[in-house]
Scaffold this motif. Structure first.
Motif, PDB file in Angstrom:
ATOM      1  N   LYS B 205       0.836  -1.215   0.000  1.00 30.75           N
ATOM      2  CA  LYS B 205       0.000   0.000   0.000  1.00 30.75           C
ATOM      3  C   LYS B 205       0.869   1.263   0.000  1.00 30.75           C
ATOM      4  CE  LYS B 205      -4.320  -1.664   1.972  1.00 30.75           C
ATOM      5  NZ  LYS B 205      -4.699  -2.359   3.198  1.00 30.75           N
ATOM      6  N   ALA B 206       1.986   1.198   0.727  1.00 28.57           N
ATOM      7  CA  ALA B 206       2.882   2.364   0.793  1.00 28.57           C
ATOM      8  C   ALA B 206       3.421   2.701  -0.591  1.00 28.57           C
ATOM      9  CB  ALA B 206       4.022   2.095   1.769  1.00 28.57           C
ATOM     10  N   CYS B 207       3.552   1.669  -1.426  1.00 24.84           N
ATOM     11  CA  CYS B 207       4.097   1.882  -2.780  1.00 24.84           C
ATOM     12  C   CYS B 207       3.135   2.658  -3.674  1.00 24.84           C
ATOM     13  CB  CYS B 207       4.474   0.554  -3.428  1.00 24.84           C
ATOM     14  SG  CYS B 207       5.923  -0.177  -2.669  1.00 24.84           S
ATOM     15  N   GLU B 208       1.916   2.865  -3.211  1.00 25.68           N
ATOM     16  CA  GLU B 208       0.997   3.733  -3.955  1.00 25.68           C
ATOM     17  C   GLU B 208       1.354   5.202  -3.722  1.00 25.68           C
ATOM     18  OE1 GLU B 208      -2.902   2.613  -2.588  1.00 25.68           O
ATOM     19  OE2 GLU B 208      -2.595   0.506  -3.139  1.00 25.68           O
ATOM     20  N   LYS B 209       2.124   5.449  -2.659  1.00 25.39           N
ATOM     21  CA  LYS B 209       2.460   6.841  -2.310  1.00 25.39           C
ATOM     22  C   LYS B 209       3.875   7.243  -2.715  1.00 25.39           C
ATOM     23  CE  LYS B 209      -0.630   7.038   1.673  1.00 25.39           C
ATOM     24  NZ  LYS B 209      -0.690   7.132   3.135  1.00 25.39           N
ATOM     25  N   ALA B 210       4.763   6.263  -2.756  1.00 27.71           N
ATOM     26  CA  ALA B 210       6.153   6.539  -3.143  1.00 27.71           C
ATOM     27  C   ALA B 210       6.716   5.241  -3.731  1.00 27.71           C
ATOM     28  CB  ALA B 210       6.971   6.994  -1.936  1.00 27.71           C
ATOM     29  N   PRO B 211       7.740   5.361  -4.567  1.00 29.90           N
ATOM     30  CA  PRO B 211       8.295   4.151  -5.203  1.00 29.90           C
ATOM     31  C   PRO B 211       8.808   3.152  -4.163  1.00 29.90           C
ATOM     32  CG  PRO B 211       9.221   6.155  -6.159  1.00 29.90           C
ATOM     33  CD  PRO B 211       8.430   6.581  -4.967  1.00 29.90           C
ATOM     34  N   ALA B 212       8.848   1.894  -4.556  1.00 28.80           N
ATOM     35  CA  ALA B 212       9.288   0.821  -3.651  1.00 28.80           C
ATOM     36  C   ALA B 212      10.624   1.147  -2.981  1.00 28.80           C
ATOM     37  CB  ALA B 212       9.393  -0.492  -4.423  1.00 28.80           C
ATOM     38  N   VAL B 213      11.533   1.725  -3.733  1.00 22.18           N
ATOM     39  CA  VAL B 213      12.881   1.987  -3.216  1.00 22.18           C
ATOM     40  C   VAL B 213      12.854   3.002  -2.064  1.00 22.18           C
ATOM     41  CG1 VAL B 213      13.442   3.866  -4.822  1.00 22.18           C
ATOM     42  CG2 VAL B 213      15.269   2.343  -3.991  1.00 22.18           C
ATOM     43  N   TYR B 214      11.814   3.796  -1.997  1.00 23.48           N
ATOM     44  CA  TYR B 214      11.668   4.756  -0.896  1.00 23.48           C
ATOM     45  C   TYR B 214      11.442   4.030   0.427  1.00 23.48           C
ATOM     46  CZ  TYR B 214       9.834   8.706   1.841  1.00 23.48           C
ATOM     47  OH  TYR B 214       9.636   9.668   2.809  1.00 23.48           O
ATOM     48  N   TRP B 215      10.818   2.850   0.363  1.00 20.74           N
ATOM     49  CA  TRP B 215      10.461   2.112   1.576  1.00 20.74           C
ATOM     50  C   TRP B 215      11.427   0.973   1.892  1.00 20.74           C
ATOM     51  CZ3 TRP B 215       7.045   5.003   3.869  1.00 20.74           C
ATOM     52  CH2 TRP B 215       6.133   5.733   3.113  1.00 20.74           C
TER      53      TRP B 215
END
Lengths: 244, 244
Positions: B205-215
């Motif tokens: 769900k977080a990847c809807e807000k920022a790219p995977a690499v951000y998390w």
């Protein structure tokens, strides 16, 4: 973090400083905003010294703050740096100010320094950084920064102690010294229209709930819950000055 | 953390297990409650290996959780241990289970393991821990613990990946393998009436807000904001099972 709704506070008795914009200092968090934490071991938190993204923020309040802001506002792509170094006094910060502060172009610069300076007086460790020298060097760091970045927001963190360990053993001299440095940080906060984070009061109040050693295991270094209190207070104070 | 108001949830299809108390598993946090985090590098967080209280929780979700609970409930005097070790698979946990888990007498035992196990299959690194072996060893750890501590509350954390770096390069095999291990952790959570922390969905769900690499900077290790998401989810799930 909700908008705080706090409007400009006019600080009476604020000394004028040419580079400080008049009026509101509530800044809008833009994209790629750089938030830099400077200080000593309390900030350092055994952070990694290389680019390994596992460990760059250390374990401490800087990690907790970066995590919260980064999780709440991913679209802002905020950039966090921790440049705390264990054992540093204000003169040590001065030596590395260009590379470790100015070169990183901070939009928000958080500084927590003073406990090693106080210890240098209490234990007469050379170089001793007197209260007067502390003020002079601290102000010089702020001036250098403002000269390059007139819109920087300073977050000046009050150095603190609790009555534990070696601090307890030398309580009278330690508390007398640190109180003077706390007054300086408060004074500079007014002068530079900075966010002031009063950690001492936070810890004093926490000691009503658990013994001092629960929050600061040696009187100087916060425990894990102690760092959490710091992160919360930092966020609370900064929230009134940044519109995320 | 407020009382959640969640009452006993009867899990349909839960297999019986002699040592699990029937009925409510919402436990009351007593004084000196021991909360232990077990796992690999994600839990480890470069934690200190000695008694130095500056660094004992590492920089990661375990630090954030310990800080929050410790700050919110100082009167409880909760005791937090981090025994994550970088690179560990479930067989490595098994080797050190006595000293690093049972000897610490956990009231709450949080486990996050599986990514190195998956990597051992994807990259054929000996000893390869197959999905079947993972389940067998994982269950054995839970059984050993329950035998000694029938009232322990397990917090079983779902291993996770995102499509970044080497994980991306080997996406089909990695995702196929980790999904099976995730299913095992879910199954064991039901069987042992554990708290289940579904991190994969949080990160998806977080990847809807920022790219995977951000998390998750390499597809395996969460970034600082990624650890914050983990801490929040852990707290949310555990809050429904512990009355603080």
């Amino acid at each position: 973090m909700a908008l705080s709704g706090v409007s400009t506070i006019c600080l009476s008795g604020m000394e004028s400083f040419a580079a400080i914009p008049k009026g509101s200092r509530k800044i809008k968090a833009g994209n790629n905003m750089v938030i830099l934490f400077q200080g000593d071991s309390i900030t350092d938190g055994n952070r990694g010294r290389n680019a390994d993204l596992n460990h760059i923020m250390g374990h401490g309040y800087a990690f907790s703050i970066a995590g919260r802001l980064g999780a709440d506002f991913p679209e802002k792509k905020m950039i966090f740096y921790n440049r705390g170094i264990s054992g540093n006094k204000v003169n040590d910060l001065a030596k590395r100010w260009q590379t470790d502060t100015l070169d990183l172009k901070p939009d928000v610069l958080s500084i927590l320094v003073g406990i090693n300076d106080a210890a240098s007086v209490v234990f007469q460790r050379e170089p001793v950084i007197s209260v007067e020298k502390y003020e002079e060097l601290y102000q010089s760091l702020l001036d250098q920064t403002l000269l390059k970045f007139p819109n920087v927001l300073f977050v000046l963190c009050e150095p603190f102690i609790l009555k534990v360990g070696k601090v307890k053993d030398n309580w009278d001299s330690f508390s007398a010294d640190i109180e003077k440095r706390q007054a300086i940080v408060r004074k500079l906060s007014l002068k530079y229209n900075a966010v002031y984070v009063g950690f001492q009061d936070v810890f004093n109040k926490a000691c009503e709930k658990a013994p001092a050693v629960y929050w600061m295991w040696d009187g100087v270094h916060p425990t894990v819950p102690g760092h959490e209190l710091m992160a919360r207070e930092w966020m609370k104070q900064v929230d009134s000055r940044i519109r995320f």
